[in-house]
Design a protein around this motif. Structure first.
Motif, PDB file in Angstrom:
ATOM      1  N   ARG A 100     -18.839 -57.102   3.366  1.00 55.44           N
ATOM      2  CA  ARG A 100     -18.414 -56.091   2.379  1.00 55.44           C
ATOM      3  C   ARG A 100     -19.001 -54.730   2.733  1.00 55.44           C
ATOM      4  NH1 ARG A 100     -16.652 -57.571  -2.963  1.00 55.44           N
ATOM      5  NH2 ARG A 100     -17.630 -55.602  -3.623  1.00 55.44           N
ATOM      6  N   LYS A 158     -11.890 -50.698  -0.068  1.00 52.71           N
ATOM      7  CA  LYS A 158     -12.260 -51.779  -0.950  1.00 52.71           C
ATOM      8  C   LYS A 158     -11.998 -53.101  -0.231  1.00 52.71           C
ATOM      9  CE  LYS A 158     -13.191 -49.228  -4.621  1.00 52.71           C
ATOM     10  NZ  LYS A 158     -14.558 -49.137  -5.180  1.00 52.71           N
ATOM     11  N   VAL A 159     -12.700 -54.142  -0.657  1.00 52.19           N
ATOM     12  CA  VAL A 159     -12.535 -55.438   0.001  1.00 52.19           C
ATOM     13  C   VAL A 159     -11.092 -55.936  -0.142  1.00 52.19           C
ATOM     14  CG1 VAL A 159     -13.271 -57.849  -0.002  1.00 52.19           C
ATOM     15  CG2 VAL A 159     -14.953 -56.049  -0.292  1.00 52.19           C
ATOM     16  N   GLU A 186     -16.829 -51.368   3.209  1.00 51.12           N
ATOM     17  CA  GLU A 186     -17.002 -50.222   2.334  1.00 51.12           C
ATOM     18  C   GLU A 186     -17.508 -49.002   3.088  1.00 51.12           C
ATOM     19  OE1 GLU A 186     -19.556 -51.949  -0.560  1.00 51.12           O
ATOM     20  OE2 GLU A 186     -17.928 -53.052  -1.572  1.00 51.12           O
TER      21      GLU A 186
END
Length: 421
Positions: free
Chosen positions: A269, A278-279, A273
């Motif tokens: 993640r 966004k994931v 980021e």
């Protein structure tokens, strides 16, 4: 996923599943593309008659029982099975797409953004499996399928079942794929811990990002020596800098030095980021980038006979006649044609999100959008013109001249001659 036609020696039906083609094979079995009576596609695995005996049936039955306990959105689900049949079989969810190994071979390594998305997705899936008290123990690029709804993990059964019972595992036998195997598994240590899947996932992500595995050797004994030698570091050449710390930790020689799967998700993640995504955005880009053009399963089915539609001299169906889809062939024989598929599909952009286009009219007349470079080729793509309405005749029906029908017929025959099936 590559699908080959059935051979004359292949069954055409198993457990109610109609078999349409061959997906793959191994030392003990063959995998077919099947279809349930209700039209649900499935991967049907069958044990070869030459290896069916009491021990094989016991192993297969145990594999089925293990597969019944595995669940998760990123796991290919068990649909049905019969280990007591004359030809033991099991059916699992069919995933339309290439495995990671074939995708990288065809399209090259994934960018770091997509590799991190793949890592977060698979680490979360493996964590769910570990909560069920199971280990994969044979995770590798070929066991990650890149389907239209994202990546999924396959082939749990043989790996888990192979080490789940001492009575079914020969002494001093190491089960798994050496190039993705952690040192403790290569040394035959038991019991194994979840750290074996962390190491294997690190090997998969290394392959996704660089196109090669941690250790490579032509001789299996040399490969085992490299894997088990604490002084031999894994080859991380070609890995983007932002992924090196994570893969170094996942491929640590000692199991206790590897991160937990939850930490792998967090670090993936962070990589995503740091690039401004966004994931969920990265997940969608991964799926768009890796999804293969869908196969038309109709092309594998026996041709259905349809009544011939009489045509008027003008080329239109006569009054009261029912129009049928165009097919190639003569008489009542029909041939379904596959569209061209393969590695020359349009790649997906994976660079940073740019500014959003302004509203229509904000800058005066609409301008033609510029060509955009693709992520994995660097080439530009010319924008496609907007499709116009089809030509219409006075009666309101699409107009097809005799020459257009002849040309279309020739194109269909050419595609039929070059189609895989």
């Amino acid at each position: 996923m590559q699908i080959a036609p059935l051979s004359p020696h292949d069954p055409t039906e198993l457990g109610g599943y109609e078999l349409l083609g061959r997906i793959g094979h191994g030392g003990m079995g063959q995998v077919y593309l099947g279809e349930s009576p209700g039209g649900e596609p499935a991967a049907v695995k069958v044990i070869k008659p030459s290896v069916v005996d009491s021990e094989t049936r016991q192993r297969f039955a145990q594999e089925v029982e293990i597969l019944k306990t595995i669940w998760g959105a990123r796991i290919a689900a068990l649909l049905d099975a019969d280990p007591e049949a004359d030809r033991p079989w099991l059916a699992t969810e069919y995933i339309e797409g290439l495995d990671l190994s074939r995708h990288v071979a065809s399209h090259g390594p994934l960018p770091s953004l997509l590799t991190a998305s793949l890592g977060a997705t698979l680490a979360e899936a493996l964590a769910t499996v570990h909560k069920q008290g199971l280990l994969h123990r044979d995770l590798k690029p070929a066991n990650v399928l890149l389907g239209p709804n994202g990546p999924k993990i396959i082939d749990f059964g043989l790996a888990v079942f192979a080490e789940s019972s001492v009575s079914l595992t020969a002494p001093n036998t190491v089960v798994g794929t050496p190039s993705c195997m952690p040192p403790e598994q290569a040394n035959g240590e038991k019991p194994l811990t979840p750290a074996v899947d962390v190491y294997a996932l690190g090997a998969v992500l290394l392959f996704a990002a660089s196109g090669h595995l941690p250790y490579q050797a032509a001789n299996i004994h040399v490969l085992f020596h490299q894997v088990t030698d604490p002084a031999k570091a894994p080859d991380l050449s070609g890995v983007p800098d932002e992924l090196v710390p994570l893969l170094t930790a996942m491929l640590a020689h000692q199991a206790q030095d590897r991160p937990a799967l939850d930490d792998v998700v967090k670090q993936c993640r962070a990589v995503i980021e740091a690039q401004g995504f966004k994931v969920a955005q990265a997940r969608r880009r991964l799926t768009s980038h890796t999804a293969a053009p869908p196969q038309i399963l109709d092309s594998l089915l026996p041709p259905a006979e349809a009544p011939t539609v009489p045509l008027s001299p003008a080329g239109e169906p006569e009054a009261g006649a029912t129009a049928e889809p165009p097919t190639t062939g003569t008489g009542t024989e029909t041939t379904h044609v596959l569209p061209p598929t393969g590695p020359d599909r349009t790649p997906t952009l994976v660079d940073h999100p740019g500014p959003q286009p302004e509203a229509a009219g904000a800058r005066g007349p609409a301008q033609k959008p510029p060509s955009a470079p693709t992520a994995d080729t660097g080439r530009t793509q010319a924008p496609l013109p907007a499709p116009g309405p089809p030509a219409r005749s006075r009666g309101g029906r699409p107009r097809h001249s005799a020459q257009a029908r002849i040309t279309a017929q020739r194109l269909r025959e050419a595609y039929a001659a070059s189609a895989t099936f």
